[in-house]
Design an enzyme around this catalytic site. Structure first.
Site, mmCIF file in Angstrom:
data_model
loop_
_atom_site.group_PDB
_atom_site.id
_atom_site.type_symbol
_atom_site.label_atom_id
_atom_site.label_comp_id
_atom_site.label_asym_id
_atom_site.label_seq_id
_atom_site.Cartn_x
_atom_site.Cartn_y
_atom_site.Cartn_z
ATOM 1 N N SER A 160 71.013 7.814 -90.918
ATOM 2 C CA SER A 160 72.433 8.052 -90.674
ATOM 3 C C SER A 160 73.102 8.703 -91.878
ATOM 4 C CB SER A 160 73.140 6.732 -90.356
ATOM 5 O OG SER A 160 72.432 6.016 -89.367
HETATM 6 N N1 SAH Z 1 69.774 2.542 -89.862
HETATM 7 C C1 SAH Z 1 68.789 3.580 -89.798
HETATM 8 C C2 SAH Z 1 69.156 4.619 -88.760
HETATM 9 C C3 SAH Z 1 68.025 4.859 -87.820
HETATM 10 S S1 SAH Z 1 68.372 5.839 -86.402
HETATM 11 C C4 SAH Z 1 68.547 4.171 -91.171
HETATM 12 O O1 SAH Z 1 69.215 3.783 -92.130
HETATM 13 O O2 SAH Z 1 67.654 4.999 -91.268
HETATM 14 C C5 SAH Z 1 68.424 4.606 -85.151
HETATM 15 C C6 SAH Z 1 67.164 3.873 -84.854
HETATM 16 O O3 SAH Z 1 67.428 3.012 -83.746
HETATM 17 C C7 SAH Z 1 65.975 4.725 -84.434
HETATM 18 O O4 SAH Z 1 64.919 4.512 -85.339
HETATM 19 C C8 SAH Z 1 65.623 4.219 -83.031
HETATM 20 O O5 SAH Z 1 64.236 4.171 -82.768
HETATM 21 C C9 SAH Z 1 66.216 2.825 -83.064
HETATM 22 N N2 SAH Z 1 66.486 2.204 -81.767
HETATM 23 C C10 SAH Z 1 66.991 2.764 -80.634
HETATM 24 N N3 SAH Z 1 67.085 1.835 -79.644
HETATM 25 C C11 SAH Z 1 66.626 0.650 -80.181
HETATM 26 C C12 SAH Z 1 66.441 -0.666 -79.671
HETATM 27 N N4 SAH Z 1 66.730 -0.996 -78.398
HETATM 28 N N5 SAH Z 1 65.934 -1.608 -80.499
HETATM 29 C C13 SAH Z 1 65.606 -1.317 -81.781
HETATM 30 N N6 SAH Z 1 65.746 -0.082 -82.311
HETATM 31 C C14 SAH Z 1 66.239 0.900 -81.526
#
Ligand code: SAH
Length: 207
Positions: free
Chosen positions: A51
């Site tokens: 993000s």
């Molecule tokens: N906070 C993270 C942002 C990752 S992007 C960082 O600092 O890098 C969002 C993530 O949410 C992705 O990796 C995606 O696979 C995950 N995601 C989407 N739906 C999800 C769910 N139901 N349970 C767990 N993770 C999920």
């Protein structure tokens, strides 16, 4: 980057210190290292992104609102969407326990590797479907999602403590995504829709 965020209104000194302590370049591929301190989201593999720092800062600020005096006394927080682990590391410096869940095995493993050098014993990485929450860590003082869905899963409401807050990107009536804050009060739920955001989709199941 952190100075710029502070200038743009991220005021709490503990939050500035946490963002300063977690080196974002450690969470992205070597080819992207020179962009790590720009205020942009970047690819982390498997179609997902780390993000935008200003959005991470904004969401954590919303999560900790009302606890500015001593954020570290905020109890357990659930993060849905560990991704590369960046936000989990920042949260780990601000709240007592972080449970961070990821549905993609490849990213869960990557986050584990990325977080190892930070030695954050209070950050617990879980592999599973975060739409179910993580009942073993409940009740949570806060739940923060890094992926956007169409509705707040009932499990999150159930696992949130009274007095707790959910901060999540959510599709609004107009079909656009915006930040949603849900406060669980004694008398019921209070929903607030804030500014538009762009997050990857919240998906059910694991892969
Ligand atoms: N906070 C993270 C942002 C990752 S992007 C960082 O600092 O890098 C969002 C993530 O949410 C992705 O990796 C995606 O696979 C995950 N995601 C989407 N739906 C999800 C769910 N139901 N349970 C767990 N993770 C999920």
């Amino acid at each position: 980057m952190v100075r710029k965020l502070a200038h743009e209104g991220i005021a709490h000194p503990d939050q500035i210190a946490a963002l300063g302590a977690v080196e974002r370049h450690r969470f992205v591929d070597s080819a992207l290292v020179n962009q790590a301190y720009e205020d942009t989201s970047l690819p982390i593999g498997l179609g997902q992104t780390i993000s935008k720092p200003s959005v991470v800062a904004r969401m954590i600020e919303l999560l900790l609102q009302g606890h500015e005096e001593e954020p570290v006394r905020v109890g357990r927080v659930l993060e849905v969407g560990t991704g590369c682990g960046y936000q989990a590391a920042v949260l780990g410096r601000l709240v007592r326990e972080v449970y961070s869940i990821e549905r993609l095995r490849g990213l869960h493993d990557k986050a584990r590797q990325n977080l190892r050098p930070f030695r954050l014993a209070n950050v617990h990485l879980l592999f599973g479907d975060g739409m179910q929450g993580y009942a073993k860590g409940a009740p949570y003082a806060g739940i923060i999602a890094a992926a956007g869905g169409n509705a707040v899963p009932q499990a999150w409401i159930d696992q949130l403590a009274v007095g707790g807050r959910i901060v999540a990107p959510m599709e609004t009536a107009s079909g656009q995504q915006a930040l949603l804050v849900v406060d669980k009060l004694e008398r019921g739920l209070k929903h607030s829709i804030l500014e538009p955001v762009h997050f990857v989709p919240l998906k059910s199941g694991i892969a």
